[in-house]
Design a protein around this motif. Structure first.
Motif, PDB file in Angstrom:
ATOM      1  N   VAL A  55      51.574  13.034  55.153  1.00  0.00           N
ATOM      2  CA  VAL A  55      51.620  12.021  56.957  1.00  0.00           C
ATOM      3  C   VAL A  55      50.646  11.787  58.262  1.00  0.00           C
ATOM      4  CG1 VAL A  55      53.386  11.506  58.524  1.00  0.00           C
ATOM      5  CG2 VAL A  55      54.472  11.882  56.849  1.00  0.00           C
ATOM      6  N   GLU A  56      50.463  11.165  58.407  1.00  0.00           N
ATOM      7  CA  GLU A  56      49.496  11.073  59.374  1.00  0.00           C
ATOM      8  C   GLU A  56      50.076  10.165  60.817  1.00  0.00           C
ATOM      9  OE1 GLU A  56      46.113  12.122  59.511  1.00  0.00           O
ATOM     10  OE2 GLU A  56      46.366  12.855  57.564  1.00  0.00           O
ATOM     11  N   THR A  57      48.921  10.057  61.879  1.00  0.00           N
ATOM     12  CA  THR A  57      49.939   9.585  62.908  1.00  0.00           C
ATOM     13  C   THR A  57      49.177   7.398  62.536  1.00  0.00           C
ATOM     14  OG1 THR A  57      47.718   9.531  64.329  1.00  0.00           O
ATOM     15  CG2 THR A  57      50.138  11.110  64.624  1.00  0.00           C
ATOM     16  N   VAL A  58      49.839   6.335  62.914  1.00  0.00           N
ATOM     17  CA  VAL A  58      49.107   5.380  62.575  1.00  0.00           C
ATOM     18  C   VAL A  58      47.986   5.042  63.368  1.00  0.00           C
ATOM     19  CG1 VAL A  58      49.593   3.231  63.072  1.00  0.00           C
ATOM     20  CG2 VAL A  58      51.441   4.561  62.368  1.00  0.00           C
ATOM     21  N   GLU A  59      47.814   5.452  64.633  1.00  0.00           N
ATOM     22  CA  GLU A  59      46.888   5.429  65.583  1.00  0.00           C
ATOM     23  C   GLU A  59      44.997   6.412  64.758  1.00  0.00           C
ATOM     24  OE1 GLU A  59      45.216   6.749  69.719  1.00  0.00           O
ATOM     25  OE2 GLU A  59      46.235   7.697  69.307  1.00  0.00           O
ATOM     26  N   ALA A  60      45.902   8.026  63.548  1.00  0.00           N
ATOM     27  CA  ALA A  60      44.811   7.805  63.083  1.00  0.00           C
ATOM     28  C   ALA A  60      44.438   7.218  62.287  1.00  0.00           C
ATOM     29  CB  ALA A  60      44.916   9.219  62.517  1.00  0.00           C
ATOM     30  N   LEU A  61      45.450   6.746  61.320  1.00  0.00           N
ATOM     31  CA  LEU A  61      45.615   6.111  60.078  1.00  0.00           C
ATOM     32  C   LEU A  61      44.549   4.239  60.288  1.00  0.00           C
ATOM     33  CD1 LEU A  61      48.718   5.936  58.017  1.00  0.00           C
ATOM     34  CD2 LEU A  61      46.678   7.274  57.835  1.00  0.00           C
ATOM     35  N   GLY A  62      44.856   3.568  61.383  1.00  0.00           N
ATOM     36  CA  GLY A  62      44.249   2.686  62.082  1.00  0.00           C
ATOM     37  C   GLY A  62      44.346   1.353  60.776  1.00  0.00           C
ATOM     38  N   LYS A  63      44.173   0.258  61.161  1.00  0.00           N
ATOM     39  CA  LYS A  63      44.825  -0.942  60.626  1.00  0.00           C
ATOM     40  C   LYS A  63      43.893  -1.343  59.419  1.00  0.00           C
ATOM     41  CE  LYS A  63      47.735  -1.444  64.285  1.00  0.00           C
ATOM     42  NZ  LYS A  63      47.848  -2.744  65.742  1.00  0.00           N
ATOM     43  N   PHE A  64      43.508  -1.331  58.296  1.00  0.00           N
ATOM     44  CA  PHE A  64      42.387  -1.255  57.641  1.00  0.00           C
ATOM     45  C   PHE A  64      42.924  -2.683  56.328  1.00  0.00           C
ATOM     46  CE2 PHE A  64      40.693   1.411  59.796  1.00  0.00           C
ATOM     47  CZ  PHE A  64      39.840   1.978  60.750  1.00  0.00           C
ATOM     48  N   LEU A  65      44.737  -1.885  56.596  1.00  0.00           N
ATOM     49  CA  LEU A  65      45.422  -2.620  55.209  1.00  0.00           C
ATOM     50  C   LEU A  65      45.216  -4.435  54.827  1.00  0.00           C
ATOM     51  CD1 LEU A  65      47.902  -0.679  54.180  1.00  0.00           C
ATOM     52  CD2 LEU A  65      45.489  -0.827  52.285  1.00  0.00           C
ATOM     53  N   PRO A  66      44.415  -5.135  53.700  1.00  0.00           N
ATOM     54  CA  PRO A  66      45.165  -6.355  54.094  1.00  0.00           C
ATOM     55  C   PRO A  66      46.069  -7.421  54.003  1.00  0.00           C
ATOM     56  CG  PRO A  66      43.942  -5.509  51.485  1.00  0.00           C
ATOM     57  CD  PRO A  66      44.216  -4.350  52.632  1.00  0.00           C
ATOM     58  N   ASP A  67      46.550  -6.723  53.275  1.00  0.00           N
ATOM     59  CA  ASP A  67      47.844  -7.292  53.475  1.00  0.00           C
ATOM     60  C   ASP A  67      48.977  -7.117  54.660  1.00  0.00           C
ATOM     61  OD1 ASP A  67      50.616  -8.212  52.186  1.00  0.00           O
ATOM     62  OD2 ASP A  67      50.732  -7.038  50.852  1.00  0.00           O
ATOM     63  N   VAL A  68      48.077  -7.988  55.847  1.00  0.00           N
ATOM     64  CA  VAL A  68      48.727  -7.705  56.948  1.00  0.00           C
ATOM     65  C   VAL A  68      50.040  -8.623  56.884  1.00  0.00           C
ATOM     66  CG1 VAL A  68      46.641  -7.280  57.735  1.00  0.00           C
ATOM     67  CG2 VAL A  68      47.654  -9.553  57.510  1.00  0.00           C
ATOM     68  N   ASP A  69      50.428  -9.585  56.630  1.00  0.00           N
ATOM     69  CA  ASP A  69      51.851 -10.338  56.711  1.00  0.00           C
ATOM     70  C   ASP A  69      52.981  -8.874  56.417  1.00  0.00           C
ATOM     71  OD1 ASP A  69      50.771 -12.231  57.126  1.00  0.00           O
ATOM     72  OD2 ASP A  69      50.092 -12.586  54.709  1.00  0.00           O
ATOM     73  N   ASP A  81      60.328  10.951  67.897  1.00  0.00           N
ATOM     74  CA  ASP A  81      60.462  11.318  68.986  1.00  0.00           C
ATOM     75  C   ASP A  81      59.186  12.257  70.149  1.00  0.00           C
ATOM     76  OD1 ASP A  81      62.632  10.560  69.079  1.00  0.00           O
ATOM     77  OD2 ASP A  81      64.013  12.232  68.903  1.00  0.00           O
ATOM     78  N   ASP A  82      58.220  12.988  69.567  1.00  0.00           N
ATOM     79  CA  ASP A  82      57.483  13.641  69.530  1.00  0.00           C
ATOM     80  C   ASP A  82      56.369  13.130  69.347  1.00  0.00           C
ATOM     81  OD1 ASP A  82      59.623  15.394  70.922  1.00  0.00           O
ATOM     82  OD2 ASP A  82      59.377  16.344  68.689  1.00  0.00           O
ATOM     83  N   GLU A  83      56.245  12.494  68.157  1.00  0.00           N
ATOM     84  CA  GLU A  83      54.670  12.897  67.925  1.00  0.00           C
ATOM     85  C   GLU A  83      53.911  11.657  68.722  1.00  0.00           C
ATOM     86  OE1 GLU A  83      52.524  14.379  66.687  1.00  0.00           O
ATOM     87  OE2 GLU A  83      53.130  16.373  66.718  1.00  0.00           O
ATOM     88  N   GLY A  84      55.384  10.433  68.223  1.00  0.00           N
ATOM     89  CA  GLY A  84      55.488   8.987  68.408  1.00  0.00           C
ATOM     90  C   GLY A  84      54.915   8.139  66.798  1.00  0.00           C
ATOM     91  N   TRP A  85      54.496   6.815  66.382  1.00  0.00           N
ATOM     92  CA  TRP A  85      54.280   6.402  64.928  1.00  0.00           C
ATOM     93  C   TRP A  85      54.047   7.402  64.635  1.00  0.00           C
ATOM     94  CZ3 TRP A  85      57.512   2.944  63.953  1.00  0.00           C
ATOM     95  CH2 TRP A  85      57.901   1.783  64.489  1.00  0.00           C
ATOM     96  N   LEU A  86      54.357   7.681  63.270  1.00  0.00           N
ATOM     97  CA  LEU A  86      53.708   8.294  62.350  1.00  0.00           C
ATOM     98  C   LEU A  86      53.972   7.198  60.532  1.00  0.00           C
ATOM     99  CD1 LEU A  86      55.685  11.775  62.548  1.00  0.00           C
ATOM    100  CD2 LEU A  86      53.326  11.252  63.126  1.00  0.00           C
ATOM    101  N   ALA A  87      53.187   7.571  59.693  1.00  0.00           N
ATOM    102  CA  ALA A  87      52.850   6.904  58.645  1.00  0.00           C
ATOM    103  C   ALA A  87      52.750   7.659  57.352  1.00  0.00           C
ATOM    104  CB  ALA A  87      52.459   5.966  58.797  1.00  0.00           C
TER     105      ALA A  87
END
Length: 499
Positions: A55-69, A81-87
């Motif tokens: 699990v990483e923060t969404v911010e740390a992962l970044g937006k790089f995947l090609p399947d944007v739909d 609640d504490d960490e914000g968005w995780l993925a």
């Protein structure tokens, strides 16, 4: 528990979610064996192991995947609640960039690491396309020289051969995003925007799936897919699309000739020229190490869909034919890919930290080995020590323990039932040997061994119980010789000595 329409408790459906699957012992054993061979190559090159969080923060992962739909742009994400968005991580590279930034004062530079683990992508599942799969990566962080890219490609060739893909059945293809970017600078207007450029890159990356004509259509007005649905194109003019396609078709009869063709295509582009120089250096370094064009080639049609690549990119493709589910011959295609991503760590530190690496699609490579008959579709089960009498379970457990201490996989059957049930269980487990010690055998100090592997081959010729007892798959041995005789039978089952 959920309720049905009548208000009665409804049992959950026993099914894996679409795009996920369960993996059983034979495949796990084959996967572990294959990974041990690949990671041994990585270690031989001086790479260290690393495990990162799933699990990483969404911010740390970044937006790089090609399947944007897809929702959350292709990742499985939730708000904490504490960490914000995780993925869940979508690859092993983005977490490495975070590690390199977080521990930069403690890690050696350059930092060379390999990693194995599952990744998750919120993509539309399909045949052979899963939402969870295993990757096996190797990366070098902190080296800007193309020599690091050449080393990764050489190591990938060694890893494929160690895994069981012989030379001649694979090719590693190398391109450079700088060359493509240099070409697009001349083809697309300066105000096209990042999204337009990303769309063109995604289209080019479909070259091996839709071919030259399909790419031309997708670069232009668009095309209908196999289902009849219309896919909107990128809106390039025909002459613009021609230049892009000419780049994809610039592979020549040798790496040197390909370099010359690319120089002509990029013209005066500074970025494109730098990319061609890097490709020429990589080809020269590989040739000096004995990695010729029978294994590694320059191929401008390689693009790679992820958005974080900044320089050389590479793909390993299997070239032998297999049969699809309808018995038709086809090539298996790509099983590994990677490239240079010099800006990924910079997102955290603000400082340029060059990096390059490769990712092996473990499940795809394993499927390729199985489809080509280079991997066993079953694993040997344990020796089964039967339990003849309920009051003598301890004797069976003692024999199983004795076998285990000798390094033999063994279990005492604790499921209850008659001898037929126990032997049927042993067959289902693919057991090489069954051990039987009834009261009579116990009194005489002997045990019966059933060589189940040999017995399966002889069963068609056995008609009576006497025949069964007489054939060589059933023997009586002194109890003190248990370990020695079982070892002989296992060796025979594995194709070793007949003992």
């Amino acid at each position: 528990m959920a309720k049905d329409k009548k208000g009665k408790p409804r049992r959950p459906k026993a099914a894996t979610p679409r795009g996920f699957r369960d993996v059983f012992d034979a495949e796990i054993a084959a996967r572990n064996e294959m990974l041990s061979r690949i990671t041994e190559v990585y270690r031989r090159y001086g790479f260290d192991a690393l495990e990162t969080s799933a699990v990483e923060t969404v911010e740390a992962l970044g937006k790089f995947l090609p399947d944007v739909d897809r929702p959350n742009e292709g990742v499985f994400a939730w708000e904490d609640d504490d960490e914000g968005w995780l993925a869940l991580r979508y690859d092993l590279t983005a977490p490495l960039a975070r590690v390199a930034a977080q521990h930069r004062n403690d890690l050696p530079s350059p930092y060379r690491r390999y990693a194995v683990g599952p990744v998750w992508r919120n993509e539309k599942p399909g045949p052979g396309r899963f939402r969870q799969f295993t990757q096996c990566d190797a990366d070098t962080v902190g080296v800007a020289s193309p020599a690091a890219d050449a080393e990764i490609c050489a190591m990938l060739a060694d890893a494929l051969e160690a895994a069981g893909i012989p030379r001649g059945d694979y090719v590693i293809r190398i391109n450079n995003r700088k060359v493509l970017n240099g070409l697009l600078e001349a083809v697309v207007s300066d105000d096209a925007g990042e999204e337009a450029m990303a769309g063109i890159l995604r289209t080019i990356d479909k070259f091996d799936k839709v071919g030259e004509a399909g790419v031309r259509e997708l670069l232009g007005e668009g095309r209908k897919d196999a289902s009849g649905a219309f896919i909107k194109g990128e809106g390039l003019e025909p002459e613009q699309a021609d230049r892009v396609v000419s780049f994809l078709l610039a592979r020549r009869e040798s790496n040197a000739a390909t370099v010359a063709a690319l120089r002509a295509l990029v013209g005066d582009s500074e970025q494109g020229g730098a990319g061609v120089d890097e490709l020429e250096t990589i080809a020269t370094l590989l040739d000096a190490q004995g990695y010729g064009e029978d294994r590694i080639i320059l191929d401008p049609s390689v693009v790679r869909g992820l958005g974080y690549y900044t320089g050389p990119v590479y793909e390993a493709e299997l070239t032998f034919e297999i049969k699809d589910e309808k018995g038709r011959p086809r090539q298996f295609g790509s099983v590994a890919g990677g490239g240079r991503y010099d800006d990924l760590v910079k997102r955290f530190t603000g400082q340029v930290v060059p990096a390059t690496g490769v990712s092996v699609g473990v499940d795809r490579l394993l499927a390729a080995l199985a489809a080509s008959g280079r991997m066993s579709d079953h694993s040997a089960g344990p020796v089964v020590v039967t339990v003849m009498d309920k009051d003598r379970v301890a004797d069976s457990l003692a024999m199983a323990t004795e076998l285990r201490r000798a390094g033999i996989r063994a279990e005492a059957f604790l499921g209850g039932g008659n001898m037929g049930k126990q032997l049927k269980y042993a067959d289902k487990r693919n057991s090489p040997v069954a051990v039987i010690e009834g009261s009579e055998e116990k009194a005489r100090g002997v045990v019966q061994l059933k060589d189940l592997a040999l017995g399966a081959r002889l069963a068609a010729n056995i008609e009576t119980h006497e025949d069964w007892k007489a054939q060589p798959a059933q023997v009586e041995i002194p109890r003190e010789n248990l370990v020695e005789e079982v070892q002989k039978m296992i060796a025979r089952a594995a194709g070793g000595s007949e003992g």
